[in-house]
Design a protein around this motif. Structure first.
Motif, PDB file in Angstrom:
ATOM      1  N   ILE A 233     -34.803 -31.860  71.023  1.00  0.00           N
ATOM      2  CA  ILE A 233     -34.905 -30.429  71.289  1.00  0.00           C
ATOM      3  C   ILE A 233     -34.486 -30.158  72.726  1.00  0.00           C
ATOM      4  N   ALA A 234     -33.730 -29.089  72.934  1.00  0.00           N
ATOM      5  CA  ALA A 234     -33.284 -28.713  74.280  1.00  0.00           C
ATOM      6  C   ALA A 234     -33.558 -27.238  74.513  1.00  0.00           C
ATOM      7  N   CYS A 235     -33.800 -26.901  75.779  1.00  0.00           N
ATOM      8  CA  CYS A 235     -34.032 -25.507  76.167  1.00  0.00           C
ATOM      9  C   CYS A 235     -33.323 -25.248  77.482  1.00  0.00           C
ATOM     10  N   PHE A 236     -32.401 -24.271  77.497  1.00  0.00           N
ATOM     11  CA  PHE A 236     -31.731 -23.848  78.723  1.00  0.00           C
ATOM     12  C   PHE A 236     -32.548 -22.729  79.354  1.00  0.00           C
ATOM     13  N   ASP A 237     -32.810 -22.880  80.650  1.00  0.00           N
ATOM     14  CA  ASP A 237     -33.632 -21.905  81.360  1.00  0.00           C
ATOM     15  C   ASP A 237     -32.913 -21.485  82.636  1.00  0.00           C
ATOM     16  N   SER A 238     -32.993 -20.217  82.979  1.00  0.00           N
ATOM     17  CA  SER A 238     -32.423 -19.712  84.227  1.00  0.00           C
ATOM     18  C   SER A 238     -33.294 -18.583  84.742  1.00  0.00           C
ATOM     19  N   LYS A 239     -33.034 -18.135  85.957  1.00  0.00           N
ATOM     20  CA  LYS A 239     -33.797 -17.040  86.525  1.00  0.00           C
ATOM     21  C   LYS A 239     -33.586 -15.764  85.726  1.00  0.00           C
ATOM     22  N   GLU A 240     -32.367 -15.571  85.217  1.00  0.00           N
ATOM     23  CA  GLU A 240     -32.030 -14.327  84.533  1.00  0.00           C
ATOM     24  C   GLU A 240     -32.397 -14.340  83.056  1.00  0.00           C
ATOM     25  N   PHE A 241     -32.224 -15.489  82.383  1.00  0.00           N
ATOM     26  CA  PHE A 241     -32.476 -15.550  80.948  1.00  0.00           C
ATOM     27  C   PHE A 241     -33.192 -16.844  80.590  1.00  0.00           C
ATOM     28  N   THR A 242     -34.080 -16.736  79.624  1.00  0.00           N
ATOM     29  CA  THR A 242     -34.768 -17.904  79.074  1.00  0.00           C
ATOM     30  C   THR A 242     -34.631 -17.861  77.553  1.00  0.00           C
ATOM     31  N   GLU A 243     -35.346 -18.740  76.892  1.00  0.00           N
ATOM     32  CA  GLU A 243     -35.389 -18.747  75.422  1.00  0.00           C
ATOM     33  C   GLU A 243     -34.008 -18.994  74.816  1.00  0.00           C
ATOM     34  N   ILE A 244     -33.249 -19.911  75.433  1.00  0.00           N
ATOM     35  CA  ILE A 244     -31.961 -20.344  74.887  1.00  0.00           C
ATOM     36  C   ILE A 244     -32.151 -21.803  74.485  1.00  0.00           C
TER      37      ILE A 244
ATOM     38  N   VAL B 275     -36.058  -9.032  79.296  1.00  0.00           N
ATOM     39  CA  VAL B 275     -37.052 -10.024  79.693  1.00  0.00           C
ATOM     40  C   VAL B 275     -37.149 -11.064  78.582  1.00  0.00           C
ATOM     41  N   GLU B 276     -38.039 -12.015  78.751  1.00  0.00           N
ATOM     42  CA  GLU B 276     -38.129 -13.146  77.825  1.00  0.00           C
ATOM     43  C   GLU B 276     -38.208 -12.698  76.373  1.00  0.00           C
ATOM     44  N   TYR B 277     -37.525 -13.453  75.534  1.00  0.00           N
ATOM     45  CA  TYR B 277     -37.448 -13.269  74.089  1.00  0.00           C
ATOM     46  C   TYR B 277     -36.581 -12.090  73.679  1.00  0.00           C
ATOM     47  N   GLY B 278     -36.009 -11.342  74.643  1.00  0.00           N
ATOM     48  CA  GLY B 278     -35.041 -10.296  74.324  1.00  0.00           C
ATOM     49  C   GLY B 278     -35.583  -9.171  73.471  1.00  0.00           C
ATOM     50  N   ILE B 279     -36.853  -8.837  73.621  1.00  0.00           N
ATOM     51  CA  ILE B 279     -37.461  -7.788  72.805  1.00  0.00           C
ATOM     52  C   ILE B 279     -37.131  -6.410  73.387  1.00  0.00           C
ATOM     53  N   MET B 280     -36.691  -5.489  72.513  1.00  0.00           N
ATOM     54  CA  MET B 280     -36.479  -4.097  72.900  1.00  0.00           C
ATOM     55  C   MET B 280     -37.267  -3.200  71.948  1.00  0.00           C
ATOM     56  N   LYS B 281     -37.612  -2.022  72.451  1.00  0.00           N
ATOM     57  CA  LYS B 281     -38.392  -1.084  71.660  1.00  0.00           C
ATOM     58  C   LYS B 281     -37.711   0.279  71.692  1.00  0.00           C
TER      59      LYS B 281
ATOM     60  N   ILE C 209     -30.361 -11.108  70.313  1.00  0.00           N
ATOM     61  CA  ILE C 209     -30.244 -12.527  69.992  1.00  0.00           C
ATOM     62  C   ILE C 209     -29.430 -13.259  71.050  1.00  0.00           C
ATOM     63  N   MET C 210     -29.993 -14.341  71.562  1.00  0.00           N
ATOM     64  CA  MET C 210     -29.360 -15.149  72.601  1.00  0.00           C
ATOM     65  C   MET C 210     -28.456 -16.215  71.986  1.00  0.00           C
ATOM     66  N   PRO C 211     -27.520 -16.749  72.778  1.00  0.00           N
ATOM     67  CA  PRO C 211     -26.716 -17.886  72.309  1.00  0.00           C
ATOM     68  C   PRO C 211     -27.580 -19.140  72.206  1.00  0.00           C
ATOM     69  N   THR C 212     -27.015 -20.228  71.775  1.00  0.00           N
ATOM     70  CA  THR C 212     -27.773 -21.465  71.572  1.00  0.00           C
ATOM     71  C   THR C 212     -27.174 -22.609  72.383  1.00  0.00           C
ATOM     72  N   VAL C 213     -27.950 -23.667  72.496  1.00  0.00           N
ATOM     73  CA  VAL C 213     -27.496 -24.909  73.132  1.00  0.00           C
ATOM     74  C   VAL C 213     -26.949 -25.829  72.043  1.00  0.00           C
ATOM     75  N   ASP C 214     -25.768 -26.370  72.276  1.00  0.00           N
ATOM     76  CA  ASP C 214     -25.176 -27.320  71.329  1.00  0.00           C
ATOM     77  C   ASP C 214     -25.508 -28.744  71.773  1.00  0.00           C
ATOM     78  N   ILE C 215     -25.921 -29.584  70.816  1.00  0.00           N
ATOM     79  CA  ILE C 215     -26.297 -30.966  71.125  1.00  0.00           C
ATOM     80  C   ILE C 215     -25.467 -31.906  70.253  1.00  0.00           C
ATOM     81  N   LYS C 216     -24.811 -32.863  70.879  1.00  0.00           N
ATOM     82  CA  LYS C 216     -24.070 -33.895  70.158  1.00  0.00           C
ATOM     83  C   LYS C 216     -24.612 -35.266  70.522  1.00  0.00           C
ATOM     84  N   VAL C 217     -24.770 -36.120  69.505  1.00  0.00           N
ATOM     85  CA  VAL C 217     -25.322 -37.460  69.701  1.00  0.00           C
ATOM     86  C   VAL C 217     -24.324 -38.476  69.175  1.00  0.00           C
ATOM     87  N   ASP C 218     -23.911 -39.395  70.019  1.00  0.00           N
ATOM     88  CA  ASP C 218     -22.988 -40.463  69.643  1.00  0.00           C
ATOM     89  C   ASP C 218     -23.612 -41.812  69.970  1.00  0.00           C
TER      90      ASP C 218
END
Length: 761
Positions: free
Chosen positions: A740-751, A633-639, A662-671
Motif C-alpha cells: 500500500i502506498a500513500c502520496f502526501d503533500s502540503k496541498e493535497f492528501t488522500e492520494i 481540504v482532505e478527502y476532497g469533500i464539497m457541499k 476524485i483524486m488521482p492514484t499512485v501506480d505501483i509496479k513490482v518486478d
C-alpha cells in the motif's frame, strides 16, 4: 509502589523489549534460574521450561505473531484449548510420582486469586493421562517422560481472563510444607487471548456458509487478515481505502496489554469481551487524558504531527505510541477504527471496520438532526432547544468497528455483531467510549439495552428536521420540513475473502443489518420505539410537518467529479399554485471537512425571483476548477447549499448535498523473482496532473511480510511532473501480500494506491 509506578514500569519493560528487537542485539539466552539457596539433593531443581511456542501456535492460530518467533520464546495461546510444554530438571533427575511434589501456578496480575479466576493451580501426580475437568477449569495431563524431563498438556479455561500470564513451578519432597517448596519463576511471558474457534468461548462465530465451516472461513477474514479496507468519502463516491492492520507486529500485543492495564479493568473482568471491547474504545483515543493511543483532529492543522490521511496502517501508530509513551498525532474516525480493529483482532476478538455514509451526530438525544431558521428564513448557528447551544451535525461518513461476541447480559437474540466506536464524539458513563451496542438492538430500536444503542441508532436513522421561528407556536418554532431518508444512506464494510486493488468489487452493503428499508413500516416502528423511550424525543416528534406548501424545490445532486472538472449548483422550482410566487433563493458551494464543518466558501449567490403560476424554472450557479481547487481540504469533500423562502406563504426550504472531488492514484509496479528472501524491485509513480505545484511531498508505503511502514521525501513537484520512487524489498514469507502506498503533500492528501504480490517459497 502505587498503580501509576507499576503501570509506567510495565510500559517501560515492553518498550525496552521492542527497542531491543529492533536493534537485534537482545541476548538469546534469558532462561536463567532465579538465584536461590542450593536446594537439598532430594528436591527436583527446574532447569528450564520449554513452551514450544511455534509448535503450539499452529494449533492456536497464532503462528503469525512475531513474538512467537523471537528470542526468548513467547507463548501466544488461546483460551479454551490445551498447549504442550516440557519441564527439564537439573542434574539428570527425573520426576517420581508419590515421591516428588510438582506444582504449577499460572498467575495473572499482581494479586492472583483462584476465586477471581486469575490463578490456576495444578498438582502433577504423574498418572494424568486424560483431561477430566470441565472446559472452564484448569486441567493437566502428562503425555511423556524421559530421564530428566516431563512433557505435559495444560487446558486453559475457556473463560480465562486474557492477558499476560506467568508460570511458577514449585518442587519439593512428599510431605513438605508449602514454605519448604523450591520456587522456579519461569521468565517467559504467556499471552492468553480470546478464542473465536472454540464453541464454548463467548466470541465464537458459528454457522455454515456454502457447505463449509463459516467459523473458520470468516475468522480468516475477521481475525487473521492483517490487511483490509475502510470505506471513506461522500455517498455515491465512497471508496475502500487500504489499511494495514498489522496485528501480528511484535509491538501490538504488548501495547494491547498496556491499554488494559491503563484503563484499570480488574484482571478478572478481562474474561468478558463486553468489558474489554468497551475499555478499548476509551483507550484508543486520549480525549479523557488517560494517555490513550491517538489524538483526534479535524481542522486540517497537522503541522506538529502526521495528517490522518497520510497513515497507511496501524503499526507505525502503535510503535510511535510505544516508543514515545505519548498519544500520537493525529487521528480521525477511520484511523481510530483502523487501530481499534487491529487491537481487537490481536486479542482474538473478531472485528471489522464499518462505514456509515451520511452519518448523524445527535447531540441531545432526540433522534433528530435539527436545523433552525429565523422568521426571515435565515439559518441560525445555534440550537435554541439545546441548553449548551451545541448543534447537531451530519458527517459525510463516519467509521466505527463491529466486534463479534455473545451477549449473555442481554435478552436472547442480541448477540453477534456489536458496534464499538473509539472516536471521541460524546461521553458515555462519563468517558469518551462507545459500545458495545448490539446491532440487532439498533435495528429493532431497543435503546434500553446497554451500551449506547440510542447513539448508534441516531447515527444511522435519525430524521432531519428544519424548524422555522414562529411566535404563534407554543415552542416558538414550527416544523418546516422533515427528511426521513437522508441519514444512513449506506453502511459498508469489506466483503470477506475479496481484496480488490483496482475497483470496489469487495464492497459489502450491510445497511439492512442496522435498519429495515427506509420508509417501510418496520423502519418507522423501530425509530418510534426508540423515540417512545425518551421524553425529550417524544416532544420533538409531537409536532407535525407543515403541509399545503405549493412551491416544490429540488437541488440536483452530484455524486463525484474528477479534480479539475467544472460543475454547477442547480435548483429546480415548480409553482403548483394559480398565483405568482415571490421567491428569495440562495445558492452556494463550499469545501468541507468530512465531519460537516465548513472549510472555505467557493461561490455564493442570492436573488429574488417571481415564479409565475404553474411555472417551472431552473436556477444555476456555475463553479469552475479555478474557483475550488486551491480551497480543497482532505478527502476532497464539497457541499452544495440551497435555501429559499416564499414571501406570500412564508414557506421555507433548505437542502444540501455532498459530493467528492476524485483524486488521482499512485501506480505501483513490482518486478523480481517474487520468492522468499529474494529482492523485489518496487516502483511508485505519481503524475501531478493538478495544474499546481505540490510542496513537501512524501511517499509512504507499507506491506506486511514485505516492509514495515517506510517513506521517501521529495521537495516539490511541478505541474505535469512525474514522481518516480524505486526501492528494494525482501519478502519474509510466502503467500499473498498487499503493498500500500500513500502520496502526501502540503496541498493535497488522500492520494493512494495498492497492489497484490504473490510470493512463493
Amino acid at each position: 509502589m502505587d498503580f501509576l509506578d507499576e503501570l509506567n514500569g510495565f510500559f517501560r519493560r515492553i518498550q525496552l523489549d521492542v527497542e531491543g528487537r529492533r536493534r537485534e542485539d537482545r541476548a538469546l539466552n534469558s532462561f536463567s534460574v532465579l538465584s536461590a539457596p542450593k536446594p537439598s539433593k532430594n528436591i527436583l531443581v527446574v532447569d528450564k521450561v520449554y513452551f514450544y511456542a511455534k509448535n503450539n501456535a499452529i494449533e492456536h492460530h497464532t503462528v503469525r505473531y512475531e513474538l512467537v518467533h523471537r528470542q526468548p520464546e513467547t507463548a501466544v495461546f488461546r483460551r479454551g484449548q490445551p498447549f504442550t510444554f516440557i519441564i527439564r530438571f537439573a542434574d539428570g533427575k527425573s520426576f517420581s510420582p508419590g515421591k516428588d511434589i510438582l506444582r504449577l501456578h499460572f498467575n495473572l496480575g499482581p494479586n492472583p486469586s483462584i476465586i477471581k479466576h486469575t490463578q490456576g493451580i495444578l498438582n502433577v501426580q504423574g498418572d494424568e493421562e486424560e483431561f477430566t475437568k470441565e472446559s472452564d477449569q484448569w486441567d493437566i495431563r502428562v503425555v511423556g517422560k524421559t530421564a530428566d524431563t516431563i512433557t505435559m498438556q495444560v487446558q486453559i479455561p475457556v473463560d480465562a481472563p486474557i492477558g499476560i500470564w506467568k508460570l511458577e513451578v514449585y518442587t519439593g519432597e512428599a510431605g513438605d510444607a508449602a514454605e519448604r517448596l523450591r520456587l522456579y519463576n519461569c521468565p517467559n511471558d504467556i499471552y492468553v487471548l480470546f478464542n473465536p474457534w472454540c464453541e464454548d468461548d463467548t466470541v465464537y462465530m458459528e454457522g455454515e456458509q456454502d457447505g463449509r465451516s463459516k467459523a473458520s472461513n470468516l475468522l480468516d477474514e475477521y481475525v487473521l487478515a492483517d490487511v483490509g479496507k475502510i470505506w471513506m468519502g461522500a455517498y455515491g463516491s465512497a471508496r475502500g481505502r487500504e489499511w494495514v492492520f498489522g496485528q501480528y507486529d511484535d509491538a501490538t500485543l504488548p501495547v494491547c496489554m498496556y491499554l488494559l492495564e491503563a484503563c484499570k479493568i480488574p484482571h478478572f473482568e478481562r474474561a468478558n469481551p463486553v468489558v474489554v471491547s468497551r475499555a478499548l474504545t476509551k483507550m484508543v483515543n486520549q480525549a479523557d487524558g488517560d494517555n490513550g493511543i491517538l489524538h483526534g483532529r479535524w481542522d486540517g492543522k497537522y503541522e506538529d504531527g502526521t495528517a490522518p490521511s497520510a497513515w497507511t496502517g496501524s503499526v507505525k501508530i502503535i510503535e510511535d505510541y510505544l516508543m514515545t509513551n505519548m498519544p500520537v498525532k493525529y487521528g480521525q474516525c477511520w484511523v481510530f477504527a483502523g487501530v481499534l480493529t487491529t487491537v481487537c483482532r490481536a486479542l482474538g476478538l473478531p472485528a471489522r471496520p464499518v462505514s456509515n455514509l451520511v452519518s448523524a451526530h445527535d447531540t441531545n438525544g432526540t433522534f433528530t438532526i435539527d436545523r433552525f431558521f429565523d422568521e426571515k428564513g435565515n439559518a441560525m448557528d445555534i440550537d435554541p432547544f439545546n441548553p449548551g447551544g451545541e448543534t447537531d451535525s451530519i458527517w459525510n461518513f463516519h467509521v466505527w468497528v463491529e466486534a463479534w461476541m455473545a451477549r449473555p447480559d442481554l435478552p436472547k437474540g442480541y448477540g453477534g455483531w456489536q458496534a464499538i466506536d473509539a472516536t471521541p464524539q460524546e461521553r458515555s458513563a462519563g468517558f469518551y467510549q462507545c459500545g458495545p451496542a448490539s446491532v440487532e438492538a439498533v435495528r429493532k430500536g431497543q435503546v434500553g439495552l446497554v451500551h449506547d444503542v440510542a447513539f448508534v441508532l441516531a447515527s444511522v436513522n435519525a430524521d432531519c428536521i428544519s424548524w422555522r421561528a414562529d411566535k404563534n407556536s407554543e415552542i416558538g418554532f414550527v416544523q418546516a420540513s422533515c427528511d426521513r431518508y437522508k441519514i444512513g444512506k449506506q453502511i459498508l464494510t469489506k466483503k470477506p475473502f475479496v481484496f480488490d486493488t483496482v475497483g470496489q468489487s469487495d464492497t459489502e452493503d450491510i445497511t439492512n443489518t442496522y435498519k429495515s428499508s427506509e420508509g417501510s413500516n418496520e423502519e418507522r416502528i423501530s425509530l418510534l420505539t426508540a423515540v417512545g423511550s425518551s421524553v425529550r424525543a417524544k416532544r420533538f416528534f409531537r409536532y407535525p410537518e407543515r403541509s399545503g406548501e405549493d412551491v416544490v424545490f429540488d437541488l440536483i445532486e452530484l455524486e463525484r467529479i474528477a479534480i479539475g472538472e467544472s460543475f454547477s449548483v442547480v435548483v429546480t422550482l415548480q409553482n403548483r399554485s394559480k398565483q405568482a410566487r415571490t421567491i428569495h433563493a440562495t445558492l452556494s458551494a463550499t469545501t468541507n471537512f468530512y465531519n460537516g464543518v465548513k472549510a472555505h466558501l467557493v461561490r455564493h449567490a442570492s436573488a429574488t425571483y417571481i415564479l409565475q403560476p404553474m411555472a417551472r424554472e431552473e436556477l444555476r450557479l456555475p463553479v469552475s476548477s479555478k474557483d475550488y481547487i486551491s480551497k480543497l481540504v482532505e478527502y476532497g469533500i464539497m457541499k452544495l447549499h440551497a435555501s429559499a423562502t416564499v414571501k406570500e406563504t412564508n414557506q421555507t426550504w433548505f437542502e444540501e448535498d455532498d459530493f467528492q472531488v476524485i483524486m488521482p492514484t499512485v501506480d505501483i509496479k513490482v518486478d523480481g523473482a517474487k520468492k522468499v528472501g529474494q529482492p523485489l524491485e518496487v516502483t511508485f509513480t505519481f503524475v501531478n496532473g493538478l495544474k499546481m505545484k505540490l510542496t513537501q511531498c512524501k511517499m509512504v508505503f507499507e506491506g506486511p511480510g514485505l516492509t514495515r511502514s517506510d517513506f521517501r521525501e521529495y521537495p516539490d513537484l511541478a505541474p505535469g511532473e512525474t514522481l518516480t520512487i524505486s526501492t528494494k524489498l525482501i519478502p519474509k514469507f510466502a503467500g499473498e501480500h498487499s503493498l500500500i502506498a500513500c502520496f502526501d503533500s502540503k496541498e493535497f492528501t488522500e492520494i493512494t494506491g495498492s497492489v497484490k504480490v504473490v510470493i512463493s517459497k
